[in-house]
Design an enzyme around this catalytic site. Structure first.
Site, short mmCIF file in Angstrom:
data_model
loop_
_atom_site.label_atom_id
_atom_site.label_comp_id
_atom_site.label_asym_id
_atom_site.label_seq_id
_atom_site.Cartn_x
_atom_site.Cartn_y
_atom_site.Cartn_z
N ASP A 1 -7.08 4.03 -4.58
CA ASP A 1 -7.76 3.86 -3.28
C ASP A 1 -8.39 5.23 -3.03
O ASP A 1 -8.62 5.98 -3.99
CB ASP A 1 -6.75 3.47 -2.18
CG ASP A 1 -7.43 3.00 -0.89
OD1 ASP A 1 -7.87 1.84 -0.84
OD2 ASP A 1 -7.55 3.80 0.07
N LYS B 1 0.86 -1.19 0.00
CA LYS B 1 0.00 0.00 0.00
C LYS B 1 0.90 1.23 0.00
O LYS B 1 2.03 1.16 0.46
CB LYS B 1 -0.89 0.03 1.25
CG LYS B 1 -2.13 0.88 1.09
CD LYS B 1 -3.24 0.07 0.44
CE LYS B 1 -4.44 0.91 0.09
NZ LYS B 1 -5.57 0.04 -0.33
#
Ligand code: NDP
Ligand code: 2IT
Length: 445
Positions: free
Chosen positions: A164, A124
């Protein structure tokens, strides 16, 4: 392995990272029993090697705003684990982004990606830069400055970022353009790309559709369907929009959507035409959700609140972490909510999860129910490698199969003595076992 001890040790070594500790605690406490059936895992200290990211990149991003001011933001990429495939996971651009939040997301991603059956490790990244209120040109300059540094750490067989919160098609386009320019290479290095340059059909829809496919599977275990159900959705971004679209297609009624300032409640339901309005408002005009009530005055806007106090059958949190606390969960259960399926990552606090499970309602954790997004990202990587593009039906069919399969795995590993399915345990154990076996096979690296 004693979950409590491992967690205390991580808390001591990495203080001030509450979201990371929260995500780790949930996994450790649910896999402890299964882990301890395999003494060979502890001999290899598998648990610490799985909880601590492989590496973390942290860098300053400097860019110039429209007024000529020099701005600085932080940039991050957490490469958590690549035992089963190249690092894979989204980028979040939001002012709240910090190391704790990205570490929790990268940790979760590792188990989620394992559940998809596709060969992807967990990662991430992101920045405390928020596109909200910025011009297109500012967003482009920021993305280019961010990629100037990130390029060094990613690649189609190394680490493949995607979107995201705050990173959608526009941002992925700018990031891809700069990667291509810097590396002199056209490759499948990001997913969520535009259809014209290597993106996959159904990727924009995938997280939301997948969330509702998972919900359908859960409801099926109790002989129920989405048809006729009243549904609360939070968020109004990518995941919320396509969660709402699929609920509508299946005959459910969507009562709420929200953003970080408040929520709208439409007693007549947000139908197709109204959802189109929201999609235009959020994706093109980049407006705020309160504008909905100016367009549809029979609806109400509640500022500063979340939608969990409204009466419904199903709740689908699709905004952000910890958006349902214990009190909200009690309210949902008291109001008759019978299923909660998470589009967002970790939207329910540990207290909320306890309330859902004690009430024995259907409750799906994000790493299972929102895995559709990264699954179609994985399929986008496959299509890029083949240099082919598949049709929408083919991708949607594969997505559907993956969500059914994740559900079946949760049932397999999470069914308790009384028949109640603990989807948290099921998802964590199933996700963990595959990563653990791959790590064992590859030695101490
Ligand atoms: P978007 O940026 O498209 O939308 C985010 C939505 O959530 C917006 O309505 C935003 O409101 C709201 N929101 C963001 N932060 C907060 C906050 N701190 N408090 C309240 N509301 C907030 O993001 P996505 O739809 O892509 O992501 C939503 C969730 O789904 C996240 O948890 C993400 O990690 C998760 N997810 C996303 C996937 C994907 O493929 N995109 C895949 C799997 C999970 P505002 O405009 O006010 O910021
Ligand atoms: O949380 C997630 O799974 C995502 N944001 C999607 C990641 C991806 O690589 O598609």
């Amino acid at each position: 392995m004693e979950a409590k001890k491992v967690l205390e040790d991580l808390q001591r070594r990495f203080p001030g990272e509450p979201e990371y500790h929260q995500a780790v605690e949930e996994v450790l406490t649910t896999i402890e029993e299964e882990y301890n059936k395999h003494p060979e895992f502890d001999k290899m200290n598998l648990i610490e090697r799985l909880c601590i990211p492989d590496r973390i990149y942290q860098f300053r991003v400097t860019w110039v705003d429209d007024s000529g001011n020099v701005q600085t933001n932080m940039g991050y990429r957490i490469q958590h684990n690549n035992a089963i495939g190249p690092y894979k996971g989204g980028l979040r651009f939001h002012k709240s982004v910090n190391l704790s939040i990205l570490k929790f997301l990268a940790f979760e991603q590792t188990f989620k990606n394992s559940l998809t059956t596709l060969p992807m490790g967990g990662a991430k990244g992101g920045s405390d830069f928020s596109p909200r209120g910025k011009s297109n040109a500012e967003v482009m300059r920021f993305c280019q400055a961010f990629m100037l540094e990130l390029t060094k750490h990613i690649g189609p067989d190394v680490d493949v970022p995607a979107g995201d919160i705050g990173v959608g098609g526009r941002e992925v386009g700018f990031l891809f353009g700069m990667y291509k320019k810097l590396t002199h290479e056209f490759s499948g290095v990001l997913t969520g790309k535009g259809l014209e340059y290597g993106g996959s059909l159904i990727r924009p829809e995938a997280t939301g559709y997948g969330n509702v496919y998972f919900l359908q599977e859960m409801l099926k275990t109790r002989g129920e369907t989405v048809k006729g159900k009243k549904v609360l959705i939070s968020g109004a971004g990518n995941v919320a929009q396509y969660t709402a679209e699929k609920v509508l297609q299946l005959g459910g009624t969507v009562l709420t959507m929200s953003d970080s300032d408040g929520y709208i409640y439409d007693p007549d339901g947000i139908d197709r035409e109204k959802l189109d309005y929201i999609m235009d408002l959020k994706n093109i005009l980049r407006g705020r959700i309160y504008e909905y009530v100016e367009q549809y005055p029979t609806a109400k806007y509640v500022a500063g609140q979340k939608p969990w106090g409204e009466k419904a059958d199903i709740a689908l949190p699709c905004a952000t972490q910890n958006e349902i606390d214990e009190d909200a969960a009690k309210q949902l259960v008291a109001n008759g909510v019978r299923a909660v399926s998470e589009g967002a990552n970790m939207p329910s606090t540990p207290g909320a999860i306890r309330v859902f499970q004690e009430a024995k309602i259907l409750y799906a954790p994000g790493k299972a129910s929102n895995a559709g997004g990264v699954s179609v990202s994985g399929l986008e990587m496959t299509q890029n490698s083949e240099r082919l593009g598949w049709g929408a039906e083919e991708v949607d069919g594969k997505l559907h199969w993956i969500m059914e399969n994740i559900h079946a795995n949760c049932v397999k590993y999470g069914t308790e003595a009384d028949g109640y399915v603990n989807y948290v345990k099921g998802a964590n154990v199933a996700g963990f076992m595959k990563v653990a076996k791959a790590m064992m096979a590859q030695g101490i690296v």
